[in-house]
Design a protein around this motif. Structure first.
Motif, short mmCIF file in Angstrom:
data_model
loop_
_atom_site.label_atom_id
_atom_site.label_comp_id
_atom_site.label_asym_id
_atom_site.label_seq_id
_atom_site.Cartn_x
_atom_site.Cartn_y
_atom_site.Cartn_z
N GLU A 196 1.21 3.95 -5.35
CA GLU A 196 1.89 3.68 -4.08
C GLU A 196 0.95 2.94 -3.14
O GLU A 196 -0.23 3.28 -3.03
CB GLU A 196 2.35 4.99 -3.45
N ARG A 206 0.78 0.66 0.83
CA ARG A 206 1.37 0.20 2.10
C ARG A 206 0.85 -1.21 2.33
O ARG A 206 -0.36 -1.44 2.29
CB ARG A 206 0.96 1.11 3.25
N PHE A 214 5.74 -2.68 4.41
CA PHE A 214 6.46 -2.15 3.26
C PHE A 214 5.59 -1.10 2.59
O PHE A 214 4.38 -1.30 2.43
CB PHE A 214 6.79 -3.25 2.24
N THR A 215 6.20 0.00 2.18
CA THR A 215 5.50 1.04 1.42
C THR A 215 6.29 1.29 0.15
O THR A 215 7.51 1.50 0.21
CB THR A 215 5.38 2.35 2.24
N GLY A 216 5.59 1.25 -0.99
CA GLY A 216 6.28 1.48 -2.25
C GLY A 216 5.31 1.45 -3.41
O GLY A 216 4.09 1.38 -3.23
N CYS A 273 10.43 -0.34 -3.30
CA CYS A 273 10.58 0.38 -2.03
C CYS A 273 11.96 1.01 -1.99
O CYS A 273 12.97 0.30 -2.00
CB CYS A 273 10.46 -0.58 -0.85
N ASP A 274 12.00 2.33 -1.93
CA ASP A 274 13.28 3.05 -1.84
C ASP A 274 14.29 2.58 -2.89
O ASP A 274 15.45 2.32 -2.59
CB ASP A 274 13.88 2.90 -0.43
N LYS A 297 10.98 -5.41 -4.05
CA LYS A 297 10.68 -6.46 -3.07
C LYS A 297 9.62 -7.36 -3.67
O LYS A 297 8.65 -6.88 -4.26
CB LYS A 297 10.14 -5.87 -1.77
#
Length: 171
Positions: A100, A102, A115-117, A133-134, A138
């Motif tokens: 993960e 950021r 964006f965090t993923g 991301c979610d 992206k």
């Protein structure tokens, strides 16, 4: 700061047996600050930082006439990148694929600058980072990344145990 100067410091760190994560130079309270981030398998401790600091200080003292050193008015900081390690290069994103992160951007992408993923892939030819991301992938162009770092999530063992107990209870 000349590329040669930074490269010489990176070589000193590598010869000392550490990975040179980053060498940065900035002005802090009117003085030049040379910041070096080092890493190794098993992590970094104070003794590691002291060792690298000794080697780099020796180099700086021997080359104090270099224009980069602002007539000796500088200070040196050697430290670990920490658990939320910064990501500077495409190679960093490749190395930490599956982790993960950021990512902060210099311009808006889909109306956002952060964006965090999970790092899914890195396209080295197109210089893009694929970030999940979610549940949505992206594609982030490396050229607009202002900064990135790994994300550390502390898992509280007691909290996880309490959740398991609550799930097992009947109402």
């Amino acid at each position: 700061m000349s590329e040669n100067f930074l490269q010489q410091i990176q070589e000193i760190v590598t010869r000392s047996g550490y990975e040179c994560v980053h060498v940065g130079v900035r002005t802090d309270f009117g003085r030049m600050k040379i910041q070096i981030l080092i890493d190794t398998l098993g992590g970094i401790n104070v003794d590691d930082c002291e060792e690298v600091s000794r080697h780099v200080n020796k180099f700086l003292d021997e080359n104090s006439d270099m224009p980069e050193l602002d007539k000796g008015r500088y200070y040196l900081e050697v430290s670990s990148p920490g658990v939320e390690r910064p990501l500077y290069t495409l190679e960093d994103y490749v190395r930490f694929s599956g982790r993960e992160a950021r990512i902060r951007l210099s311009q808006l992408l889909e109306g956002r600058k952060t964006f965090t993923g999970i790092i899914q892939a890195v396209n080295m030819n197109e210089k893009n980072i694929n970030l999940l991301c979610d549940g949505e992938e992206k594609i982030i162009p490396f050229e607009i990344i202002k900064g990135g770092n790994l994300v550390f999530r502390f898992e509280d063992e007691n909290n996880n145990e309490n959740k398991r107990r609550k799930k097992g209870r009947k109402k």
